[in-house]
Design a protein around this motif. Structure first.
Motif, PDB file in Angstrom:
ATOM      1  N   SER A 171       0.909  -1.237   0.124  1.00 29.14           N
ATOM      2  CA  SER A 171       0.056  -0.027  -0.067  1.00 29.14           C
ATOM      3  C   SER A 171       0.821   1.565  -0.024  1.00 29.14           C
ATOM      4  O   SER A 171       0.431   2.533  -0.316  1.00 29.14           O
ATOM      5  CB  SER A 171      -1.052  -0.158   1.284  1.00 29.14           C
ATOM      6  N   ASP A 172       2.027   1.232   0.506  1.00 31.63           N
ATOM      7  CA  ASP A 172       2.916   2.405   0.474  1.00 31.63           C
ATOM      8  C   ASP A 172       3.920   2.497  -0.810  1.00 31.63           C
ATOM      9  O   ASP A 172       4.680   1.420  -0.942  1.00 31.63           O
ATOM     10  CB  ASP A 172       3.687   2.432   1.598  1.00 31.63           C
ATOM     11  N   SER A 173       3.902   3.513  -1.690  1.00 33.24           N
ATOM     12  CA  SER A 173       4.869   3.459  -2.977  1.00 33.24           C
ATOM     13  C   SER A 173       6.135   3.667  -2.408  1.00 33.24           C
ATOM     14  O   SER A 173       7.069   3.339  -3.081  1.00 33.24           O
ATOM     15  CB  SER A 173       4.226   4.602  -3.590  1.00 33.24           C
ATOM     16  N   HIS A 174       6.463   4.122  -1.293  1.00 27.73           N
ATOM     17  CA  HIS A 174       7.763   4.374  -0.756  1.00 27.73           C
ATOM     18  C   HIS A 174       8.429   2.957  -0.378  1.00 27.73           C
ATOM     19  O   HIS A 174       9.632   2.921  -0.475  1.00 27.73           O
ATOM     20  CB  HIS A 174       7.811   5.078   0.363  1.00 27.73           C
ATOM     21  N   LEU A 175       7.697   1.837  -0.277  1.00 26.89           N
ATOM     22  CA  LEU A 175       8.268   0.543   0.011  1.00 26.89           C
ATOM     23  C   LEU A 175       8.219  -0.348  -1.157  1.00 26.89           C
ATOM     24  O   LEU A 175       8.543  -1.652  -0.942  1.00 26.89           O
ATOM     25  CB  LEU A 175       7.474   0.067   1.163  1.00 26.89           C
ATOM     26  N   HIS A 176       8.061   0.213  -2.320  1.00 31.32           N
ATOM     27  CA  HIS A 176       8.300  -0.670  -3.572  1.00 31.32           C
ATOM     28  C   HIS A 176       9.583  -0.753  -4.267  1.00 31.32           C
ATOM     29  O   HIS A 176      10.011  -0.170  -5.041  1.00 31.32           O
ATOM     30  CB  HIS A 176       7.353   0.177  -4.589  1.00 31.32           C
ATOM     31  N   THR A 177      10.258  -1.384  -3.227  1.00 26.72           N
ATOM     32  CA  THR A 177      11.886  -1.100  -3.348  1.00 26.72           C
ATOM     33  C   THR A 177      12.175  -2.877  -3.347  1.00 26.72           C
ATOM     34  O   THR A 177      11.575  -3.593  -2.725  1.00 26.72           O
ATOM     35  CB  THR A 177      12.612  -0.541  -2.381  1.00 26.72           C
ATOM     36  N   PRO A 178      13.386  -3.387  -4.128  1.00 24.67           N
ATOM     37  CA  PRO A 178      13.754  -4.780  -3.698  1.00 24.67           C
ATOM     38  C   PRO A 178      13.789  -5.371  -2.508  1.00 24.67           C
ATOM     39  O   PRO A 178      13.244  -6.632  -2.165  1.00 24.67           O
ATOM     40  CB  PRO A 178      15.293  -4.736  -4.458  1.00 24.67           C
ATOM     41  N   MET A 179      14.436  -4.719  -1.527  1.00 23.34           N
ATOM     42  CA  MET A 179      14.345  -5.271  -0.003  1.00 23.34           C
ATOM     43  C   MET A 179      12.930  -5.657   0.203  1.00 23.34           C
ATOM     44  O   MET A 179      12.646  -6.580   1.001  1.00 23.34           O
ATOM     45  CB  MET A 179      15.128  -4.081   0.882  1.00 23.34           C
ATOM     46  N   TYR A 180      11.905  -4.569   0.368  1.00 21.37           N
ATOM     47  CA  TYR A 180      10.697  -4.782   0.805  1.00 21.37           C
ATOM     48  C   TYR A 180       9.770  -5.788  -0.128  1.00 21.37           C
ATOM     49  O   TYR A 180       8.963  -6.507   0.378  1.00 21.37           O
ATOM     50  CB  TYR A 180       9.860  -3.564   0.998  1.00 21.37           C
ATOM     51  N   PHE A 181      10.256  -5.811  -1.215  1.00 21.93           N
ATOM     52  CA  PHE A 181       9.542  -6.923  -2.033  1.00 21.93           C
ATOM     53  C   PHE A 181      10.057  -8.351  -1.762  1.00 21.93           C
ATOM     54  O   PHE A 181       8.928  -9.108  -1.738  1.00 21.93           O
ATOM     55  CB  PHE A 181      10.204  -6.622  -3.625  1.00 21.93           C
ATOM     56  N   LEU A 182      11.374  -8.462  -1.393  1.00 20.07           N
ATOM     57  CA  LEU A 182      11.660  -9.915  -0.806  1.00 20.07           C
ATOM     58  C   LEU A 182      11.224 -10.128   0.484  1.00 20.07           C
ATOM     59  O   LEU A 182      10.703 -10.941   0.870  1.00 20.07           O
ATOM     60  CB  LEU A 182      13.103  -9.797  -0.834  1.00 20.07           C
ATOM     61  N   LEU A 183      10.927  -9.127   1.434  1.00 19.49           N
ATOM     62  CA  LEU A 183      10.426  -9.086   2.659  1.00 19.49           C
ATOM     63  C   LEU A 183       8.978  -9.584   2.763  1.00 19.49           C
ATOM     64  O   LEU A 183       8.625 -10.565   3.563  1.00 19.49           O
ATOM     65  CB  LEU A 183      10.687  -7.556   3.247  1.00 19.49           C
ATOM     66  N   SER A 184       8.439  -9.100   1.692  1.00 17.67           N
ATOM     67  CA  SER A 184       6.923  -9.458   1.735  1.00 17.67           C
ATOM     68  C   SER A 184       6.795 -10.729   1.043  1.00 17.67           C
ATOM     69  O   SER A 184       6.044 -11.749   1.468  1.00 17.67           O
ATOM     70  CB  SER A 184       6.094  -8.366   0.826  1.00 17.67           C
ATOM     71  N   ASN A 185       7.557 -11.339   0.141  1.00 15.37           N
ATOM     72  CA  ASN A 185       7.795 -12.756  -0.175  1.00 15.37           C
ATOM     73  C   ASN A 185       7.956 -13.609   0.941  1.00 15.37           C
ATOM     74  O   ASN A 185       7.638 -14.594   1.483  1.00 15.37           O
ATOM     75  CB  ASN A 185       8.556 -12.990  -1.132  1.00 15.37           C
ATOM     76  N   LEU A 186       8.789 -13.043   1.835  1.00 18.88           N
ATOM     77  CA  LEU A 186       9.319 -13.987   2.939  1.00 18.88           C
ATOM     78  C   LEU A 186       8.265 -14.161   3.955  1.00 18.88           C
ATOM     79  O   LEU A 186       7.933 -15.221   4.442  1.00 18.88           O
ATOM     80  CB  LEU A 186      10.332 -13.471   3.653  1.00 18.88           C
ATOM     81  N   SER A 187       7.373 -12.969   3.924  1.00 16.75           N
ATOM     82  CA  SER A 187       6.012 -13.225   5.002  1.00 16.75           C
ATOM     83  C   SER A 187       5.156 -13.969   4.377  1.00 16.75           C
ATOM     84  O   SER A 187       4.512 -14.795   5.354  1.00 16.75           O
ATOM     85  CB  SER A 187       5.571 -11.769   5.147  1.00 16.75           C
ATOM     86  N   LEU A 188       5.077 -14.124   2.991  1.00 18.81           N
ATOM     87  CA  LEU A 188       4.021 -14.951   2.513  1.00 18.81           C
ATOM     88  C   LEU A 188       4.395 -16.299   2.658  1.00 18.81           C
ATOM     89  O   LEU A 188       3.471 -17.341   2.925  1.00 18.81           O
ATOM     90  CB  LEU A 188       4.010 -14.333   1.004  1.00 18.81           C
ATOM     91  N   VAL A 189       5.706 -16.610   2.674  1.00 21.41           N
ATOM     92  CA  VAL A 189       5.988 -17.857   2.648  1.00 21.41           C
ATOM     93  C   VAL A 189       6.190 -18.381   4.019  1.00 21.41           C
ATOM     94  O   VAL A 189       5.619 -19.699   4.526  1.00 21.41           O
ATOM     95  CB  VAL A 189       7.623 -18.068   2.294  1.00 21.41           C
ATOM     96  N   ASP A 190       6.175 -17.575   5.014  1.00 23.45           N
ATOM     97  CA  ASP A 190       6.113 -17.823   6.511  1.00 23.45           C
ATOM     98  C   ASP A 190       4.654 -17.979   6.782  1.00 23.45           C
ATOM     99  O   ASP A 190       4.461 -18.944   7.739  1.00 23.45           O
ATOM    100  CB  ASP A 190       6.327 -16.607   7.383  1.00 23.45           C
ATOM    101  N   ILE A 191       3.792 -17.733   6.257  1.00 21.84           N
ATOM    102  CA  ILE A 191       2.076 -17.877   6.452  1.00 21.84           C
ATOM    103  C   ILE A 191       1.906 -19.163   6.046  1.00 21.84           C
ATOM    104  O   ILE A 191       1.379 -20.119   6.598  1.00 21.84           O
ATOM    105  CB  ILE A 191       1.236 -16.937   5.710  1.00 21.84           C
ATOM    106  N   CYS A 192       2.489 -19.517   4.732  1.00 19.82           N
ATOM    107  CA  CYS A 192       2.369 -20.829   4.294  1.00 19.82           C
ATOM    108  C   CYS A 192       2.846 -21.858   5.035  1.00 19.82           C
ATOM    109  O   CYS A 192       2.605 -23.158   5.210  1.00 19.82           O
ATOM    110  CB  CYS A 192       2.815 -20.970   2.703  1.00 19.82           C
ATOM    111  N   LEU A 193       4.318 -21.678   5.565  1.00 19.30           N
ATOM    112  CA  LEU A 193       4.800 -22.709   6.389  1.00 19.30           C
ATOM    113  C   LEU A 193       4.039 -22.861   7.661  1.00 19.30           C
ATOM    114  O   LEU A 193       4.075 -24.125   7.869  1.00 19.30           O
ATOM    115  CB  LEU A 193       6.356 -22.037   6.731  1.00 19.30           C
ATOM    116  N   THR A 194       3.740 -21.931   8.373  1.00 19.51           N
ATOM    117  CA  THR A 194       2.974 -22.325   9.505  1.00 19.51           C
ATOM    118  C   THR A 194       1.632 -23.090   9.280  1.00 19.51           C
ATOM    119  O   THR A 194       1.135 -23.748  10.146  1.00 19.51           O
ATOM    120  CB  THR A 194       2.670 -20.943  10.303  1.00 19.51           C
TER     121      THR A 194
END
Length: 309
Positions: free
Chosen positions: A51-74
């Motif tokens: 939702s925040d355009s300032h966070l549309h960077t590689p670091m936060y893109f990878l972090l959001s992918n990690l969060s999605l995987v963590d949800i799937c893992l648990t």
């Protein structure tokens, strides 16, 4: 497996963390709270990044992918555990066990690969800041995530296929809260040499690949930070890596400890308890560790909460 017995009739018993009836309500409440907190925290982080355009960077893109995987893992392990406690049934079918094992391996290895890519991202940001936007472009980030998914799938198939060749007889009790690969192999009444070779080979490949990549990236990062002349610059550089290093340390220390203890002592109960740290606790803490030390994420989360209120 007795002759004439098919995989459809095989059923395993997931013994969980404790068989004490008095502890079951406590375990149910504890793991339900941890699961809801994991899903809520990681979903909130994904929402903040998107939702925040300032966070549309590689670091936060990878972090959001990690969060999605963590949800799937648990979600691969905890709901089944909660269902077993609620219904007071420990049964899981052969197909259910293989399916759970498959998705668990995919997501835990994907976690590992994403942490490696995130280490590379920090390496480029700190060691080559002038070329960061050129190197870590959206196309490369997309390809890196796709490669992580592909490698995780291939690694999982390498682990799963030998398990499908095993035969099981009696005493199909798994002293764990999910169908863990090593525990399942130990229950087989057929030769498990191939499984052991594949298991140790895969652990070696993960150690030589992702873990070595993380160590190399952060050795270069620390070397670059130490060459920074200003104390403020050093502090800022270290702060960008501190949360990541906390997550990596927790993930690797607990996961390596589980496998070393299972190889050395075969203490199934201690292995199951330790597994909680990297399968449940780490995914739950990840969004909080990253957001507490990150001003941009804090601002985005406050903005979302204000809009909701």
């Amino acid at each position: 497996m007795e002759e004439g017995n098919s995989t459809e009739t095989i059923k395993f018993q997931l013994l969980g963390l404790s068989q004490d009836p008095k502890l079951q309500p406590l375990l149910f409440g504890l793991f339900l709270s941890m699961y809801l907190l994991t899903v809520w925290g990681n979903l909130l982080l994904i929402l903040a990044v998107s939702s925040d355009s300032h966070l549309h960077t590689p670091m936060y893109f990878l972090l959001s992918n990690l969060s999605l995987v963590d949800i799937c893992l648990t979600s691969t392990t905890i709901p089944k555990m909660l269902h077993n406690i609620w219904t007071q049934s420990k049964v899981i079918t052969y197909a259910g066990c293989i399916t759970q094992m498959y998705f668990f391996i995919v997501f835990i290895v994907l976690d590992d690969f994403l942490l490696t890519v995130m280490a590379y991202d920090r390496y480029v940001a700190i060691c080559h800041p002038l070329h960061y936007t050129i190197i870590m472009n959206p196309q490369l980030c997309g390809w890196l995530v796709l490669v992580c998914w592909t490698m995780s799938e291939l690694h999982c198939l390498l682990e799963i296929f030998p398990v499908l060749q095993l035969s099981f007889c009696t005493n199909l009790e798994i002293p764990h809260f999910f169908c863990e690969l090593n525990q399942m192999v130990q229950l087989a009444c057929s030769d498990t040499l191939l499984n052991d070779i594949v298991m140790y080979l895969s652990i070696g490949l993960l150690a030589l690949g992702p873990f070595s990549g993380i160590l190399y990236s952060y050795s270069k990062i620390i070397s670059s930070i130490l060459r920074i002349s200003s104390a403020q610059g050093k502090s800022k550089a270290f702060s960008t890596c501190a949360s990541y290093l906390s997550v990596v340390s927790l993930f690797y220390c607990t996961s390596i400890g589980v496998y070393l203890s299972s190889i050395g002592s075969h203490n199934s109960k201690s292995s199951a308890v330790t597994s909680v740290l990297y399968t449940v606790v780490t995914p739950m803490l990840n969004p909080f560790i990253y957001s507490l030390r990150n001003k941009d994420l804090k601002r985005a989360l406050k903005s979302i909460l204000r809009r909701k209120i």
